[in-house]
Design a protein around this motif. Structure first.
Motif, PDB file in Angstrom:
ATOM      1  N   PHE A   1       0.825  -1.208   0.000  1.00 19.26           N
ATOM      2  CA  PHE A   1       0.000   0.000   0.000  1.00 19.26           C
ATOM      3  C   PHE A   1       0.859   1.257   0.000  1.00 19.26           C
ATOM      4  N   THR A   2       2.018   1.190   0.653  1.00 25.16           N
ATOM      5  CA  THR A   2       2.944   2.320   0.639  1.00 25.16           C
ATOM      6  C   THR A   2       3.451   2.575  -0.769  1.00 25.16           C
ATOM      7  N   ARG A   3       3.787   1.516  -1.475  1.00 24.89           N
ATOM      8  CA  ARG A   3       4.236   1.655  -2.862  1.00 24.89           C
ATOM      9  C   ARG A   3       3.122   2.216  -3.742  1.00 24.89           C
ATOM     10  N   LEU A   4       1.893   1.780  -3.474  1.00 25.07           N
ATOM     11  CA  LEU A   4       0.772   2.304  -4.255  1.00 25.07           C
ATOM     12  C   LEU A   4       0.608   3.800  -4.016  1.00 25.07           C
ATOM     13  N   ALA A   5       0.831   4.241  -2.784  1.00 23.84           N
ATOM     14  CA  ALA A   5       0.766   5.673  -2.487  1.00 23.84           C
ATOM     15  C   ALA A   5       1.868   6.427  -3.235  1.00 23.84           C
ATOM     16  N   GLN A   6       3.073   5.859  -3.269  1.00 19.23           N
ATOM     17  CA  GLN A   6       4.155   6.473  -4.044  1.00 19.23           C
ATOM     18  C   GLN A   6       3.800   6.550  -5.521  1.00 19.23           C
ATOM     19  N   ALA A   7       3.263   5.448  -6.044  1.00 22.30           N
ATOM     20  CA  ALA A   7       2.865   5.433  -7.450  1.00 22.30           C
ATOM     21  C   ALA A   7       1.789   6.475  -7.714  1.00 22.30           C
ATOM     22  N   THR A   8       0.883   6.661  -6.775  1.00 24.80           N
ATOM     23  CA  THR A   8      -0.176   7.664  -6.928  1.00 24.80           C
ATOM     24  C   THR A   8       0.402   9.064  -7.006  1.00 24.80           C
ATOM     25  N   TYR A   9       1.439   9.322  -6.225  1.00 21.50           N
ATOM     26  CA  TYR A   9       2.112  10.632  -6.305  1.00 21.50           C
ATOM     27  C   TYR A   9       2.662  10.868  -7.710  1.00 21.50           C
ATOM     28  N   LEU A  10       3.272   9.837  -8.310  1.00 19.75           N
ATOM     29  CA  LEU A  10       3.832   9.983  -9.658  1.00 19.75           C
ATOM     30  C   LEU A  10       2.722  10.055 -10.704  1.00 19.75           C
ATOM     31  N   VAL A  11       1.662   9.285 -10.522  1.00 28.33           N
ATOM     32  CA  VAL A  11       0.516   9.384 -11.431  1.00 28.33           C
ATOM     33  C   VAL A  11      -0.052  10.791 -11.400  1.00 28.33           C
ATOM     34  N   ASN A  12      -0.078  11.375 -10.224  1.00 25.98           N
ATOM     35  CA  ASN A  12      -0.574  12.743 -10.094  1.00 25.98           C
ATOM     36  C   ASN A  12       0.278  13.720 -10.898  1.00 25.98           C
ATOM     37  N   GLN A  13       1.604  13.481 -10.921  1.00 26.42           N
ATOM     38  CA  GLN A  13       2.485  14.337 -11.718  1.00 26.42           C
ATOM     39  C   GLN A  13       2.169  14.209 -13.210  1.00 26.42           C
ATOM     40  N   ALA A  14       1.882  12.986 -13.643  1.00 21.23           N
ATOM     41  CA  ALA A  14       1.530  12.775 -15.050  1.00 21.23           C
ATOM     42  C   ALA A  14       0.208  13.458 -15.388  1.00 21.23           C
ATOM     43  N   LEU A  15      -0.782  13.337 -14.501  1.00 14.64           N
ATOM     44  CA  LEU A  15      -2.081  13.980 -14.737  1.00 14.64           C
ATOM     45  C   LEU A  15      -1.937  15.497 -14.778  1.00 14.64           C
ATOM     46  N   LYS A  16      -1.131  16.045 -13.885  1.00 13.67           N
ATOM     47  CA  LYS A  16      -0.906  17.499 -13.861  1.00 13.67           C
ATOM     48  C   LYS A  16      -0.271  17.968 -15.160  1.00 13.67           C
ATOM     49  N   PHE A  17       0.702  17.200 -15.645  1.00 13.83           N
ATOM     50  CA  PHE A  17       1.385  17.589 -16.877  1.00 13.83           C
ATOM     51  C   PHE A  17       0.420  17.582 -18.062  1.00 13.83           C
ATOM     52  N   VAL A  18      -0.332  16.494 -18.198  1.00 12.78           N
ATOM     53  CA  VAL A  18      -1.243  16.372 -19.337  1.00 12.78           C
ATOM     54  C   VAL A  18      -2.335  17.444 -19.295  1.00 12.78           C
ATOM     55  N   SER A  19      -2.878  17.689 -18.122  1.00 14.61           N
ATOM     56  CA  SER A  19      -3.970  18.665 -18.014  1.00 14.61           C
ATOM     57  C   SER A  19      -3.507  20.102 -18.209  1.00 14.61           C
ATOM     58  N   SER A  20      -2.210  20.346 -18.040  1.00 14.62           N
ATOM     59  CA  SER A  20      -1.688  21.718 -18.178  1.00 14.62           C
ATOM     60  C   SER A  20      -1.245  22.048 -19.601  1.00 14.62           C
ATOM     61  N   LEU A  21      -1.275  21.057 -20.496  1.00 11.77           N
ATOM     62  CA  LEU A  21      -0.802  21.299 -21.863  1.00 11.77           C
ATOM     63  C   LEU A  21      -1.766  22.209 -22.625  1.00 11.77           C
ATOM     64  N   PRO A  22      -1.231  23.108 -23.440  1.00 12.81           N
ATOM     65  CA  PRO A  22      -2.103  23.929 -24.301  1.00 12.81           C
ATOM     66  C   PRO A  22      -2.663  23.081 -25.430  1.00 12.81           C
ATOM     67  N   PRO A  23      -3.748  23.489 -26.046  1.00  9.33           N
ATOM     68  CA  PRO A  23      -4.308  22.729 -27.176  1.00  9.33           C
ATOM     69  C   PRO A  23      -3.292  22.601 -28.304  1.00  9.33           C
ATOM     70  N   PRO A  24      -3.269  21.471 -29.009  1.00 11.51           N
ATOM     71  CA  PRO A  24      -2.331  21.291 -30.125  1.00 11.51           C
ATOM     72  C   PRO A  24      -2.566  22.347 -31.207  1.00 11.51           C
ATOM     73  N   SER A  25      -1.476  22.770 -31.837  1.00 10.47           N
ATOM     74  CA  SER A  25      -1.575  23.746 -32.923  1.00 10.47           C
ATOM     75  C   SER A  25      -0.421  23.516 -33.887  1.00 10.47           C
ATOM     76  N   ASP A  26      -0.495  24.193 -35.040  1.00 17.06           N
ATOM     77  CA  ASP A  26       0.558  24.035 -36.045  1.00 17.06           C
ATOM     78  C   ASP A  26       1.896  24.565 -35.552  1.00 17.06           C
ATOM     79  N   SER A  27       1.849  25.525 -34.645  1.00 15.75           N
ATOM     80  CA  SER A  27       3.088  26.102 -34.100  1.00 15.75           C
ATOM     81  C   SER A  27       3.437  25.497 -32.740  1.00 15.75           C
ATOM     82  N   ASP A  28       3.019  24.264 -32.523  1.00 16.17           N
ATOM     83  CA  ASP A  28       3.214  23.594 -31.231  1.00 16.17           C
ATOM     84  C   ASP A  28       4.706  23.374 -30.985  1.00 16.17           C
TER      85      ASP A  28
END
Length: 541
Positions: free
Chosen positions: A349-376
């Motif tokens: 369960f401790t490892r799952l909590a650690q993994a959740t912290y890293l999953v949260n980093q991935a979710l934060k990154f994806v949700s913060s991306l601007p919409p795709p564009s030609d000048s991306d």
């Protein structure tokens, strides 16, 4: 000579200090600046609290425990806290009014609630006949809990067994309502959805939801009730009962915040828990981590959906090792922070909590991306390289401890795989792949390893099933999610014209989902989505 009381005042008795018994106010209360109130009789343990009409008075237990239901917190015998497991109990209108007054004061003015040494009076509600039919007497409750605790489920370490048995099986426990509710939710979790209820809303599910709503509406708040809600949420997620699952997890988050569980990630004891047994504090921390895990798990398919809970931080406290928790040997110094525990041997369960912290980093990154564009100018491969390496390092920590079959029940590995494939899918969308060659060209090394491991997992489980080994009873809902994401990524690689290897992998994933839908209905929903995805890809190929 100043008059002297026969017994110590409430504040001195509560703080276990020597009272000089001076009337009308003792000297210690004068120095501390608190209201001094004396019992009217030696055995009295309650501060008199006036009702709203100002005429009738009711008694409210003293104490500084912010939890409403505290086992063993009072020796008082009454008609509603001395009952057999399924007896119906009724609180008088005056008690209900006093209960409502005290709970309102606790929520509106918590500091005054503490300074006045108030506590919520015990109150139980009637046990519906349909609930009694599902949980039965002591023997049936014991069988339900034995089944639940014997299963390889990640939520077992969220519940402190000793506390549960004391609440649910002790005939003198004043928390019978909570014990029956949690037993009912355990039974719900362990019972597969019947074939004649294709939406998962069985009679047991409806009875459980109804009883939970009645307990919640009564205003009874405790960690035991929150654990019940978590099990309901997992059942709803596993059987694709939406939007109920999403709303239930959100309600769990609010409930946990109301109990102050969110403070336990930054403080070992949180608020007002200094006098509480340490194992109860650790149980509360684990419950909050369980809510954080579910909140982020629900967003893996839609990272743009807002989270209900605050992001875990690098210096937040993790749960202790599972065995020390389950054996009741955990100590405050056993708690480690996320920043200090990546290279240490920890519990599942401790490892799952650690993994959740890293999953949260991935979710934060994806949700913060601007919409795709030609000048991306966003380079997801470069921007997430370190995050992917860290996630893979966490996977490697436990990789040697599990063979291919055991990985099916390794939740921290499954949720870590989900994070990597989420970043992979986002990268492919940004670069706009249009062929299988493009997919391989822009595939992360970590993603390729994930897909290989998932393919091996599916093959091993199918082989086990063909050899007559039982599958499906103990698999957590995380397995359905990663098999679904792995299949979806593999179909995306084919771009409507899959080669033989891709077709074989997709077939293995489909077989596994088909086989596991008898336990978790969501596997069948995922299977339908995959079939739709294949049709869409074929139409644009």
């Amino acid at each position: 000579m100043a008059p002297v009381a026969l017994i110590a005042c409430f504040p001195c008795r509560h703080s276990k200090r020597r009272c000089d018994k001076s009337l009308p106010t003792c000297q210690l209360c004068i120095r501390k600046g608190v209201d001094c109130c004396y019992p009217k009789r030696r055995a009295q343990k309650y501060i008199v609290l006036p009702e709203s009409n100002g005429v009738t008075k009711d008694t409210v237990p003293t104490g500084n425990d912010s939890s409403i239901n505290r086992a063993g917190g009072s020796n008082r015998s009454s008609e509603w806290d001395q009952q057999s497991p399924l007896e119906v109990s009724y609180a008088t209108p005056s008690v209900i009014q006093s209960f409502g007054t005290a709970t309102a004061i606790q929520f509106i003015a918590p500091s005054i609630f503490r300074e006045a040494f108030l506590e919520i009076p015990r109150i139980n509600i009637a046990i519906p006949s349909e609930v009694a039919a599902h949980t039965g007497e002591f023997d049936q409750i014991r069988d339900i809990s034995a089944t639940f605790f014997s299963q390889v489920v990640i939520w077992t370490p969220v519940i402190f067994r000793k506390n549960f048995f004391n609440i649910a099986l002790n005939p003198l426990s004043p928390r019978r309502t909570e014990g029956i509710l949690l037993s009912l939710c355990m039974k719900l979790y362990c019972t597969p959805a019947a074939q004649d209820h294709r939406d998962g809303r069985t009679a047991l599910y409806k009875a459980t939801k109804q009883f939970y709503c009645e307990v919640e509406a009564a205003g009874i708040m405790s960690v035991c009730i929150l654990q019940s809600a978590i099990l309901i949420a997992i059942y709803e997620i596993g059987h694709a009962i939406y939007p109920a699952a999403y709303l239930t997890v959100g309600a769990c988050a609010r409930y946990g915040i109301a109990l102050g569980l969110d403070k336990l990630l930054v403080d070992l004891t949180g608020e007002n828990n200094a006098g509480r047994p340490w194992m109860e504090v650790e149980e509360m921390r684990r419950v909050w981590w369980g809510i954080l895990i579910l909140d982020r798990f629900l967003n893996l398919t839609n990272p743009l959906r807002g989270l209900t809970t605050k992001d875990p931080e690098y210096d937040d406290y993790l749960p202790v090792d599972d065995w020390t928790f389950l054996n009741a040997t955990a100590k405050p110094q056993d708690n480690l922070k996320i920043s200090a525990a990546f290279n240490l041997k920890m519990g599942v369960f401790t490892r799952l909590a650690q993994a959740t912290y890293l999953v949260n980093q991935a979710l934060k990154f994806v949700s913060s991306l601007p919409p795709p564009s030609d000048s991306d100018t966003v380079d997801i491969g470069k921007d997430t390289a370190q995050l992917r390496r860290t996630i893979w390092a966490l996977i490697s920590v436990t990789k040697t401890e599990f063979d291919a079959h055991d990985l099916a029940t390794c939740c921290q590995t499954a949720i870590s795989y989900c994070a990597i494939l989420l970043l992979q899918d986002c990268h492919w969308r940004r670069v706009r792949i249009s062929s299988t060659e493009d997919a391989y060209k822009h595939m992360f090394a970590e993603s390729e390893c994930v897909l290989q491991n998932l393919a091996l997992l599916a093959i091993c489980l199918r082989k086990d099933a063909e050899e007559g080994k039982s599958l499906g009873e103990e698999f957590p809902v995380f397995l359905m999610q990663i098999v679904y994401q792995g299949a979806l990524t593999t179909i995306e690689m084919g771009q409507g014209s899959p080669n033989e290897e891709i077709q074989e992998r997709v077939a293995q994933y489909k077989w596994l989902l088909q086989h596991l839908q008898s336990r978790w209905r969501v596997a069948g929903i995922y299977l339908s989505i995959l079939q739709s995805k294949e049709a869409i890809m074929a139409s644009i190929a």
